[in-house]
Design a protein around this motif. Structure first.
Motif, mmCIF file in Angstrom:
data_model
loop_
_atom_site.group_PDB
_atom_site.id
_atom_site.type_symbol
_atom_site.label_atom_id
_atom_site.label_comp_id
_atom_site.label_asym_id
_atom_site.label_seq_id
_atom_site.Cartn_x
_atom_site.Cartn_y
_atom_site.Cartn_z
ATOM 1 N N TYR A 1 -4.073 -23.224 20.774
ATOM 2 C CA TYR A 1 -3.559 -21.848 20.665
ATOM 3 C C TYR A 1 -3.915 -21.206 19.327
ATOM 4 O O TYR A 1 -4.194 -20.004 19.244
ATOM 5 C CB TYR A 1 -2.054 -21.883 20.862
ATOM 6 C CG TYR A 1 -1.414 -20.564 21.242
ATOM 7 C CD1 TYR A 1 -2.071 -19.610 22.010
ATOM 8 C CD2 TYR A 1 -0.103 -20.291 20.843
ATOM 9 C CE1 TYR A 1 -1.456 -18.424 22.378
ATOM 10 C CE2 TYR A 1 0.514 -19.105 21.213
ATOM 11 C CZ TYR A 1 -0.157 -18.174 21.977
ATOM 12 O OH TYR A 1 0.449 -17.007 22.335
ATOM 13 N N ILE A 2 -3.928 -22.012 18.264
ATOM 14 C CA ILE A 2 -4.146 -21.472 16.922
ATOM 15 C C ILE A 2 -5.490 -20.752 16.780
ATOM 16 O O ILE A 2 -5.544 -19.683 16.158
ATOM 17 C CB ILE A 2 -3.994 -22.586 15.861
ATOM 18 C CG1 ILE A 2 -2.513 -22.980 15.730
ATOM 19 C CG2 ILE A 2 -4.528 -22.132 14.507
ATOM 20 C CD1 ILE A 2 -2.264 -24.144 14.789
ATOM 21 N N PRO A 3 -6.595 -21.250 17.327
ATOM 22 C CA PRO A 3 -7.869 -20.526 17.153
ATOM 23 C C PRO A 3 -7.826 -19.092 17.662
ATOM 24 O O PRO A 3 -8.447 -18.207 17.050
ATOM 25 C CB PRO A 3 -8.857 -21.374 17.971
ATOM 26 C CG PRO A 3 -8.279 -22.740 17.947
ATOM 27 C CD PRO A 3 -6.801 -22.546 18.000
ATOM 28 N N ALA A 4 -7.121 -18.833 18.743
ATOM 29 C CA ALA A 4 -7.022 -17.464 19.252
ATOM 30 C C ALA A 4 -6.100 -16.627 18.375
ATOM 31 O O ALA A 4 -6.425 -15.486 18.006
ATOM 32 C CB ALA A 4 -6.520 -17.475 20.691
ATOM 33 N N PHE B 1 -8.105 -25.122 26.070
ATOM 34 C CA PHE B 1 -7.058 -25.086 27.095
ATOM 35 C C PHE B 1 -7.578 -25.634 28.426
ATOM 36 O O PHE B 1 -6.846 -26.314 29.163
ATOM 37 C CB PHE B 1 -6.527 -23.663 27.274
ATOM 38 C CG PHE B 1 -5.443 -23.307 26.307
ATOM 39 C CD1 PHE B 1 -4.237 -23.991 26.302
ATOM 40 C CD2 PHE B 1 -5.621 -22.276 25.386
ATOM 41 C CE1 PHE B 1 -3.230 -23.666 25.403
ATOM 42 C CE2 PHE B 1 -4.614 -21.933 24.489
ATOM 43 C CZ PHE B 1 -3.420 -22.645 24.496
ATOM 44 N N ARG B 2 -8.820 -25.347 28.749
ATOM 45 C CA ARG B 2 -9.385 -25.874 29.989
ATOM 46 C C ARG B 2 -9.429 -27.403 29.956
ATOM 47 O O ARG B 2 -9.146 -28.063 30.966
ATOM 48 C CB ARG B 2 -10.791 -25.305 30.213
ATOM 49 C CG ARG B 2 -10.802 -23.860 30.659
ATOM 50 C CD ARG B 2 -12.231 -23.357 30.867
ATOM 51 N NE ARG B 2 -12.244 -21.981 31.308
ATOM 52 C CZ ARG B 2 -12.108 -21.594 32.573
ATOM 53 N NH1 ARG B 2 -11.930 -22.503 33.520
ATOM 54 N NH2 ARG B 2 -12.137 -20.320 32.900
ATOM 55 N N ASN C 1 -4.089 -32.579 32.290
ATOM 56 C CA ASN C 1 -2.704 -32.452 32.764
ATOM 57 C C ASN C 1 -2.475 -31.023 33.250
ATOM 58 O O ASN C 1 -2.057 -30.154 32.482
ATOM 59 C CB ASN C 1 -1.713 -32.795 31.647
ATOM 60 C CG ASN C 1 -0.281 -32.882 32.156
ATOM 61 O OD1 ASN C 1 0.046 -32.323 33.207
ATOM 62 N ND2 ASN C 1 0.582 -33.565 31.427
ATOM 63 N N PRO C 2 -2.757 -30.736 34.534
ATOM 64 C CA PRO C 2 -2.620 -29.362 35.049
ATOM 65 C C PRO C 2 -1.181 -28.924 35.232
ATOM 66 O O PRO C 2 -0.939 -27.791 35.633
ATOM 67 C CB PRO C 2 -3.352 -29.427 36.397
ATOM 68 C CG PRO C 2 -3.252 -30.852 36.813
ATOM 69 C CD PRO C 2 -3.289 -31.661 35.542
ATOM 70 N N ARG C 3 -0.222 -29.815 34.898
ATOM 71 C CA ARG C 3 1.184 -29.487 35.145
ATOM 72 C C ARG C 3 1.984 -29.315 33.852
ATOM 73 O O ARG C 3 3.216 -29.404 33.855
ATOM 74 C CB ARG C 3 1.826 -30.576 36.016
ATOM 75 C CG ARG C 3 1.163 -30.728 37.372
ATOM 76 C CD ARG C 3 1.956 -31.656 38.285
ATOM 77 N NE ARG C 3 1.994 -33.017 37.800
ATOM 78 C CZ ARG C 3 1.094 -33.946 38.109
ATOM 79 N NH1 ARG C 3 0.060 -33.635 38.861
ATOM 80 N NH2 ARG C 3 1.215 -35.174 37.654
ATOM 81 N N TYR C 4 1.288 -29.050 32.731
ATOM 82 C CA TYR C 4 1.994 -28.843 31.465
ATOM 83 C C TYR C 4 2.264 -27.351 31.301
ATOM 84 O O TYR C 4 1.363 -26.557 31.015
ATOM 85 C CB TYR C 4 1.165 -29.390 30.307
ATOM 86 C CG TYR C 4 1.885 -29.348 28.972
ATOM 87 C CD1 TYR C 4 3.244 -29.611 28.869
ATOM 88 C CD2 TYR C 4 1.196 -29.029 27.806
ATOM 89 C CE1 TYR C 4 3.895 -29.570 27.655
ATOM 90 C CE2 TYR C 4 1.844 -28.991 26.578
ATOM 91 C CZ TYR C 4 3.184 -29.262 26.513
ATOM 92 O OH TYR C 4 3.829 -29.213 25.306
ATOM 93 N N LYS D 1 1.320 -21.443 29.831
ATOM 94 C CA LYS D 1 1.890 -20.196 29.299
ATOM 95 C C LYS D 1 1.017 -19.649 28.170
ATOM 96 O O LYS D 1 0.638 -18.474 28.161
ATOM 97 C CB LYS D 1 3.314 -20.462 28.817
ATOM 98 C CG LYS D 1 4.030 -19.250 28.245
ATOM 99 C CD LYS D 1 3.913 -19.216 26.728
ATOM 100 C CE LYS D 1 4.407 -17.915 26.175
ATOM 101 N NZ LYS D 1 4.064 -17.732 24.761
ATOM 102 N N TRP D 2 0.676 -20.496 27.211
ATOM 103 C CA TRP D 2 -0.130 -20.024 26.075
ATOM 104 C C TRP D 2 -1.544 -19.658 26.511
ATOM 105 O O TRP D 2 -2.128 -18.707 25.997
ATOM 106 C CB TRP D 2 -0.143 -21.091 24.979
ATOM 107 C CG TRP D 2 1.138 -21.124 24.184
ATOM 108 C CD1 TRP D 2 2.118 -20.160 24.184
ATOM 109 C CD2 TRP D 2 1.578 -22.137 23.279
ATOM 110 N NE1 TRP D 2 3.140 -20.524 23.338
ATOM 111 C CE2 TRP D 2 2.842 -21.737 22.769
ATOM 112 C CE3 TRP D 2 1.045 -23.346 22.865
ATOM 113 C CZ2 TRP D 2 3.558 -22.500 21.858
ATOM 114 C CZ3 TRP D 2 1.766 -24.119 21.950
ATOM 115 C CH2 TRP D 2 3.006 -23.697 21.454
ATOM 116 N N TYR D 3 -2.080 -20.390 27.471
ATOM 117 C CA TYR D 3 -3.416 -20.062 27.971
ATOM 118 C C TYR D 3 -3.413 -18.700 28.653
ATOM 119 O O TYR D 3 -4.372 -17.929 28.526
ATOM 120 C CB TYR D 3 -3.878 -21.148 28.938
ATOM 121 C CG TYR D 3 -5.300 -20.982 29.428
ATOM 122 C CD1 TYR D 3 -6.300 -20.459 28.609
ATOM 123 C CD2 TYR D 3 -5.658 -21.371 30.713
ATOM 124 C CE1 TYR D 3 -7.605 -20.322 29.063
ATOM 125 C CE2 TYR D 3 -6.960 -21.245 31.168
ATOM 126 C CZ TYR D 3 -7.928 -20.717 30.345
ATOM 127 O OH TYR D 3 -9.211 -20.576 30.797
#
Length: 589
Positions: free
Chosen positions: A369-372, A385-386, A392-395, A400-402
């Motif tokens: 998240y920090i780079p954005a 994020f990808r 883990n597609p269920r985090y 949310k942050w993505y």
């Protein structure tokens, strides 16, 4: 002339107006299904209500066809359809094709519309599944309810909550097991809701519940696994250990649950890499997380102090470093702390956590998240994020942050799909409901946005982010009563606001909306909030002042500057060459 049976049948369908009913029913059902798909989530109603409408439409179709065949409307009312008069069917069959075909074609169109509407809504409602998650099918779903504190002084709630949270994290690593998020599980704490009702709301088939009794150096933990549909206990056990042996307890509970559900577990569940053997450091970490979740300025400062004390006791405690990183990450959102002070520290702490535990999901998500937010490296953030969601597609937090990053990049449909996946995993999170509302706020659908904000405030009437964003819509709609009420509540919680609610009321009463906006654009409290100033200046038409505010925000790397493309109030600035230049500097299209 002998008329073939199939021609007589189709002629009867036309005579009895069955084709007409099929056409009208199909078209009407299509409109109703599509309207339900749009309106029901915005009200919001439970997800099953859309399926109910679809099934009702499908089951009602044959009933409508049978009734159309058997009955007819007459001036005297509804009655049984008469048999065809002599020659009536022959006349229908011998009519030109231009008169015979339209009724059948319209009926086919109606049936097609009904089937297309059903398929489309079913496809839209289905959870998104990518290749990684498809290869790892979920065979069980589970929620861990907050363990009860049965200690003599009832002073170990932070510990029982922390044990629950850690157990959630461990179970989430088990392949084939879908685990409801912490927010959703804890939403039922102290509510007295029946286990089967909790399971229905969280969409899980199993529940874990238990208790913690801690006295001195002794720790007694009781846990049980319950089948939600029957209410029967599948497994239960009590653990009596030294207070510092929580790692052993977590491992044993997780393995017992996996065995009861016939799931294959790896030798190493990753508990040791995340945690600490120092009971004092563990206590401090759990207390820090309890303050972190409250989000007020004072609570966040207290969380920082507790995480730092935990690290002082055990510098190899990865979760404590991750907690420190997360606190520095969100601190500028809720306080006047400068991003340039907080984010480098957040990055350093998260990287330290990963040197200790390279697969720690919490720290990896913070670093994605920090780079954005800070470097305006949206491509790099997208890539990170990808990779996280592939593993883990269920985090829910990563989803949310993505979704924030996707919105800023203008990929609104993708952002909405991602945050909806987060909502399915964590339906009781006021944060996620708020972000869902913000997705509609961005595109100008204020009514839908307010519906989601309302749901968030039902979950937490004092959630700061919800109150702040809802207040902007209240102002744009001229609902000053609710605007002032929201700002007063934020002020009570020490959340930074432009001007005090009492000053705003006086300005509004003496000079109307323009006076109130000017006060907010120039309030002393806004000196550290250039993005808020820019919004008010843009609404006032003070374009030069708004751009000066944005320049300050970008120079300071203000945490809200990343969201410049998503703020409706800044619309008057778009199209100006200065706005385009700012986007270029942020690496945005």
């Amino acid at each position: 002339m002998t008329i073939p049976g199939y021609q007589r049948f189709f002629a009867e369908l036309k005579r009895r107006h069955v084709f007409r009913v099929m056409a009208v029913y199909g078209a009407t059902a299509f409109v109703v299904i599509e309207a339900a798909d749009v309106i029901f989530p915005a009200i919001p109603l439970p997800p099953w209500t859309i399926s109910f409408v679809v099934w009702l439409a499908l089951l009602g179709f044959p009933v409508a066809v049978v009734l159309a065949w058997a009955l007819e409307m007459t001036p005297q009312g509804v009655r049984r359809t008469d048999e065809a008069a002599p020659g009536e069917l022959t006349e229908i069959i011998s009519a030109p094709a231009a008169k015979r075909w339209p009724a059948g074609v319209l009926a086919l169109v109606g049936v097609t519309a009904l089937l297309v509407g059903t398929w489309y809504v079913g496809r839209q409602s289905a959870p998104a599944v990518d290749a990684d998650s498809a290869a790892d099918p979920v065979v069980e779903s589970i929620a861990v309810l907050p363990f009860a504190d049965l200690s003599p002084a009832r002073d170990q709630e932070y510990f029982s909550d922390g044990l629950t949270e850690e157990l959630l994290a461990v179970l989430a690593q088990i392949p084939g097991l879908q685990v409801a998020s912490r927010t959703s599980s804890f939403a039922f704490k102290g509510q007295g809701v029946a286990p089967e009702e909790i399971a229905r709301r969280l969409r899980v088939s199993r529940l874990v519940e238990g208790s913690v009794r801690r006295a001195g150096d002794r720790l007694r933990v009781t846990a049980q696994l319950i089948d939600a549909s029957s209410g029967f206990e599948l497994w239960s056990e009590s653990f009596d250990e030294q207070a510092g042996d929580w790692i052993e307890i977590q491992d044993r509970i997780a393995r017992a649950i996996g065995s009861a559900l016939e799931l294959e577990l790896s030798e190493d569940l990753g508990i040791d890499g995340r945690s600490t053997r120092d009971s004092r450091a563990h206590d401090l970490y759990l207390q820090g997380r309890s303050y972190w979740r409250k989000r007020s300025v004072d609570d966040l400062r207290q969380a920082l102090a507790l995480f730092e004390r935990a690290i002082a006791l055990d510098s190899t405690y990865a979760l404590a470093w991750s907690g420190l990183a997360d606190t520095y990450l969100i601190l500028p959102f809720y306080s006047p702390v400068a991003t340039t002070d907080a984010f480098p520290r957040a990055r350093d702490a998260a990287e330290r956590a990963l040197t200790i535990s390279p697969d720690l999901l919490e720290a990896r998500t913070t670093l994605a998240y920090i780079p954005a937010l800070y470097d305006w490296d949206f491509i790099g953030s997208d890539r990170e994020f990808r990779q996280i969601l592939a593993r883990n597609p269920r985090y829910a937090m990563a989803l949310k942050w993505y979704s924030d990053v996707l919105s800023v990049m203008g990929r609104h449909e993708e952002a909405l799909e991602i945050i909806r996946r987060a909502e399915m995993l964590d339906p009781a999170s006021p944060n996620i409901q708020t972000i869902l509302g913000m997705k509609y706020y961005i595109v100008g659908d204020y009514e839908t946005a307010l519906a989601y904000y309302g749901k968030a405030l039902q979950l937490d009437p004092s959630f700061p982010l919800t109150l702040k964003h809802a207040s902007w819509i209240y102002w744009s709609q001229g609902d000053t009563a609710r605007f002032f009420a929201a700002r007063e509540r934020l002020e009570e919680m020490s959340v930074p606001v432009e001007a005090s609610a009492s000053d705003l009321r006086r300005a509004f009463q003496s000079g109307g909306p323009t006076a109130a906006m000017r006060l907010q654009a120039n309030a002393p409290g806004l000196r550290g909030m250039p993005m808020e100033r820019a919004r008010w200046h843009a609404l006032l038409g003070d374009v030069d002042e708004a751009f000066a505010d944005l320049e300050q925000a970008f120079a300071e790397r203000n945490v809200w500057s990343m969201f410049v493309t998503t703020v409706p109030e800044l619309a008057p600035l778009r199209g100006d060459p200065r706005y385009e230049a700012l986007l270029d500097r942020m690496n945005l299209p």
